[in-house]
Design an enzyme around this catalytic site. Structure first.
Site, PDB file in Angstrom:
ATOM      1  N   ASP A 263       0.864  -1.177   0.000  1.00 27.45           N
ATOM      2  CA  ASP A 263       0.000   0.000   0.000  1.00 27.45           C
ATOM      3  C   ASP A 263       0.911   1.242   0.000  1.00 27.45           C
ATOM      4  O   ASP A 263       2.138   1.154   0.134  1.00 27.45           O
ATOM      5  CB  ASP A 263      -0.968  -0.003   1.198  1.00 27.45           C
ATOM      6  CG  ASP A 263      -2.183   0.910   0.927  1.00 27.45           C
ATOM      7  OD1 ASP A 263      -2.146   1.684  -0.056  1.00 27.45           O
ATOM      8  OD2 ASP A 263      -3.155   0.855   1.694  1.00 27.45           O
ATOM      9  N   TYR A 264       0.291   2.385  -0.140  1.00 26.96           N
ATOM     10  CA  TYR A 264       0.973   3.672  -0.331  1.00 26.96           C
ATOM     11  C   TYR A 264       1.963   3.958   0.813  1.00 26.96           C
ATOM     12  O   TYR A 264       1.555   4.231   1.945  1.00 26.96           O
ATOM     13  CB  TYR A 264      -0.098   4.746  -0.374  1.00 26.96           C
ATOM     14  CG  TYR A 264       0.295   6.107  -0.884  1.00 26.96           C
ATOM     15  CD1 TYR A 264      -0.189   6.569  -2.097  1.00 26.96           C
ATOM     16  CD2 TYR A 264       1.108   6.959  -0.146  1.00 26.96           C
ATOM     17  CE1 TYR A 264       0.135   7.838  -2.571  1.00 26.96           C
ATOM     18  CE2 TYR A 264       1.444   8.216  -0.603  1.00 26.96           C
ATOM     19  CZ  TYR A 264       0.949   8.652  -1.818  1.00 26.96           C
ATOM     20  OH  TYR A 264       1.268   9.904  -2.279  1.00 26.96           O
TER      21      TYR A 264
END
Ligand code: BGC
Length: 736
Positions: A263-264
């Protein structure tokens, strides 16, 4: 390309190029106007590093992406195409209801069609992969992201998630109008303690495996191409560096062989988690765990070469990750056509086309949940005098928080919908602001307005309510109150809007409350003040038309509660399929020393599966068809049972019932949930019509992790329930 050709290409890449292929960068670095889904300031990428990236997120538009693709490929030594990814969550520009609302529909066909529609629009705009579906199990309404999930039940989440994967990907992601899907957030992101976004997840391995993992597995079994890691820890190790979770559980046990993306910023965040001392060590943890792509952190770019030189990781590990990234590009056909479906002409043709808008409207109507309908308040008649009041009457902020390309102009407001349907005797008033003075939104903005304006708005609405036979109060959550980074300690309708509801209900006894929301809210007071209550979630592009059609009775509300609504936030986490206490209570406050609270009965206001229709259905008792000669029907490994009910439409109009089948294992080597959803069917019946609805019970539906953590069923007594919601007491017994 063949696998051999991909491997030959990899053999020719420098370590810098390989690390670049494993990096995904936000679109802002290529186009300053593109939107961002996270912080940017920490990400100090050099121009040289930017030239070698393998993937870009959060940017779209056919012409724009074609240009970026050309420029990027020209700069790369091996001219490898970018893979463009975007969060197409509930539509690209034609916005259908948020995932929680799709959960309410209990309608996998609809979810599949919506995903397919979104893939057509998104791929025309140049997108190759969507970060959807999110199948995180959600049990705590304080978590802002519950809106992005289809709810609290792993079976329902799995069925709907798999349907979405089919809609996005079709049989071949290379085909026109299809794209890769990415199931997220692996794993158990929805289990954040206290509902606080990005906080620790503390689950037993049994609960993780039995409740949280099956929905991801359903998507993997359905061929999802990508998996995204979650931000949280599992067994005290962040998912992005959790070798046990990714290698053993995801790859070995679940058999996932597609691309795993972080994820980011999740890889570099392991430094904050105090599990890596710097980005190099974070890279080591993630590459060891088999995470292929680093979204928005520079750990791989800065760390892999160093780790290789120090002998801490092998060339094979890096090559394996690059192979997965290039294989995805190959499957998408990008080596032959790096633009894939990007086409300005197709953007014009498909985006917001009539067919897509029609589907968005059907999906919205199918997701509305009618919670109360005393005195048959709904449907309204077009001739009666009705006032529509509340800040949502004219609001266009009704599409959830992940719909970047959408613009307000395409959204049909409630007022526009009522006008479109041609209701005659109606009036409108805003009635209140969305939020009380000085409330802060998640983007940091603080809303302020003066008290004079407040009094004026309220008076207009009260006057309208006085002179109408019914008042429809349109209230709910500000759009910025749901989604990522929008967890709340309160799950109330903002006070300003409750004041409006109270004032209107004082002057008009026929109040219909329409609730716009991304999460279960406290609705006990709203229920008292209204004769009808309907939850409409964030319905999307066709909001007004869908609402008008349903409240004026052209269609009925099709949804059921996909996540239990508590009386008060203090009951969270709150879900139906819990374990039974040693000191169960009887749903009153009269007993002492029993499980629960002293100030709140241990019940939900609206349990999972609940919802009314405009007609009434009657259920016969559950029958198990097979007569085995024993006292109770016997299920074996090779012999299924069929449980049935006859349902009858006892009302005056056609209606659709969502018939739900639950099982209960009465005794186990470990405690078993009070009920578990194992099937559902939507059945439409004319007035007076009856229909037999049957569900096949298979042994595999009854498996769980026993005392020795073996996934198996155990011989013994069971109940099968068939009814309108998770509190049904209509059952038959069988044994296994
Ligand atoms: C979210 C993901 C999303 C990603 C890319 C993250 O902040 O947690 O759900 O897919 O950003 O936009």
């Amino acid at each position: 390309m063949t696998n051999e050709q991909i491997k030959a290409l990899i053999a020719d890449l420098s370590i810098e190029e390989k690390a670049g292929q494993l990096l995904q960068v936000a679109g802002n670095f290529y186009d300053k106007d593109s939107l961002t889904t996270g912080a940017l300031d920490y990400f100090k990428i050099t121009d040289k590093e930017l030239e070698l990236t393998g993937s870009i997120l959060s940017i779209s538009g056919a012409e724009k992406l074609k240009k970026i693709q050309d420029e990027c490929m020209a700069k790369q030594p091996h001219h490898i195409p970018q893979v463009f990814m975007l969060d197409i969550i509930n539509g690209y520009e034609t916005i259908y209801p948020v995932p929680m609302a799709q959960g309410a529909s209990f309608n996998p066909d609809m979810a599949k069609k919506c995903a397919a529609m979104a893939a057509i629009e998104g791929s025309a705009a140049g997108i190759h992969v969507t970060f959807s579906p999110m199948v995180d199990l959600v049990r705590d309404a304080r978590w802002g992201r519950v809106m992005e999930s289809t709810g609290e039940d792993s079976y329902l989440n799995g069925v709907l998630g798999a349907a979405m994967v089919e809609g996005y990907q079709g049989d071949d992601i290379k085909s026109k109008g299809k794209m890769g899907a990415c199931v997220k957030h692996f794993a158990a992101y929805g289990g954040a303690e206290g509902g606080r976004d990005y906080d620790t997840v503390e689950l037993s391995e049994r609960t993780l495996r039995e409740e949280y993992l099956p929905a991801y597995k359903a998507c993997i079994d359905d061929g999802v191409k990508l998996v995204m890691t979650s931000f949280n820890t599992i067994k005290h190790v962040p998912a992005a560096g959790n070798k046990w979770l990714m290698k053993k559980v995801l790859r070995d046990e679940m058999g996932f062989d597609g691309m795993l993306i972080s994820d980011y910023g999740a890889i570099v965040e392991m430094v904050n988690h105090n599990i890596a001392k710097d980005e190099v060590q974070a890279a080591e943890l993630s590459i060891n765990a088999g995470v292929d792509m680093d979204m928005m952190s520079l750990c791989y770019v800065h760390g892999l070469k160093k780790l290789l030189e120090e002998g801490k990781i092998s060339q094979e590990m890096i090559d394996e990750a690059v192979f997965r990234v290039l294989s995805l590009k190959n499957e998408l056909g990008l080596f032959d056509n790096p633009y894939k479906d990007a086409s300005a002409e197709d953007e014009k043709k498909y985006i917001l086309c009539d067919e897509h808008r029609k589907l968005a409207m059907e999906a919205a109507m199918d997701s509305f949940v009618l919670l109360e309908n005393d005195d048959k308040m709904l449907p309204l008649s077009k001739d009666e005098s009705v006032c529509f009041v509340g800040p949502f009457v004219d609001s266009k902020k009704v599409y959830g928080s992940w719909t970047f390309p959408s613009n307000d102009d395409s959204i049909v407001s409630i007022r526009q919908g009522i006008e479109n349907i041609g209701a005659k005797n109606v009036s409108y008033a805003q009635g209140s602001q969305f939020l009380s003075n000085n409330m802060k939104l998640k983007n940091g903005e603080i809303l302020t307005y003066d008290d004079e304006a407040k009094e004026k708005l309220l008076k207009e609405a009260v006057d309208a309510a006085k002179s109408s036979s019914k008042a429809v109060v349109c209230i709910g959550e500000h759009a910025q109150f749901t989604g990522e980074a929008a967890s709340r300690t309160n799950i109330t309708i903002p006070e300003e809007q409750m004041e409006l509801l109270r004032a209107v209900s004082e002057v008009n006894e026929n109040v219909v409350t329409l609730v716009v929301n991304g999460r279960p809210l406290e609705l006990a007071e709203g229920k008292k003040l209204s004769k009808a209550v309907m939850v409409v979630w964030f319905p999307g592009t066709e909001t007004g038309n869908a609402i008008a059609n349903v409240i004026y009775g052209n269609n009925e509300p099709g949804g059921r509660v996909p996540m239990s609504f508590p009386y008060t936030v203090g009951q969270e986490p709150c879900y139906y399929n819990r374990l039974k206490s040693g000191r169960p209570n009887n749903g009153t406050l009269e007993q002492g020393y029993v499980m629960g609270y002293i100030d709140q009965i241990d019940k939900m206001l609206y349990p999972f599966g609940y919802g009314k229709t405009y007609t009434e259905f009657e259920y016969s008792t559950v029958e198990i068809e097979e007569k085995t000669g024993e006292e109770k029907p016997v299920l074996t490994l090779d012999k299924t049972l069929t449980a049935s009910v006859v349902i009858t439409n006892k009302g005056q109009r056609e209606g659709t019932e969502t018939v739900q089948m639950y099982v209960q294992d009465l005794f186990g080597s470990v405690c078993r949930p009070v009920k578990q959803l194992r099937g559902f069917e939507k059945v439409t019946l004319a007035p007076g019509e009856s229909k037999k609805v049957s569900f096949v019970i298979k042994e595999e539906m009854l498996r769980f992790y026993n005392i020795d953590m073996e996934y198996t069923s155990e011989a013994g007594d069971f109940k099968v329930y068939i009814g309108p919601d998770s509190e049904t007491d209509n059952f038959a017994e069988f044994v296994i």
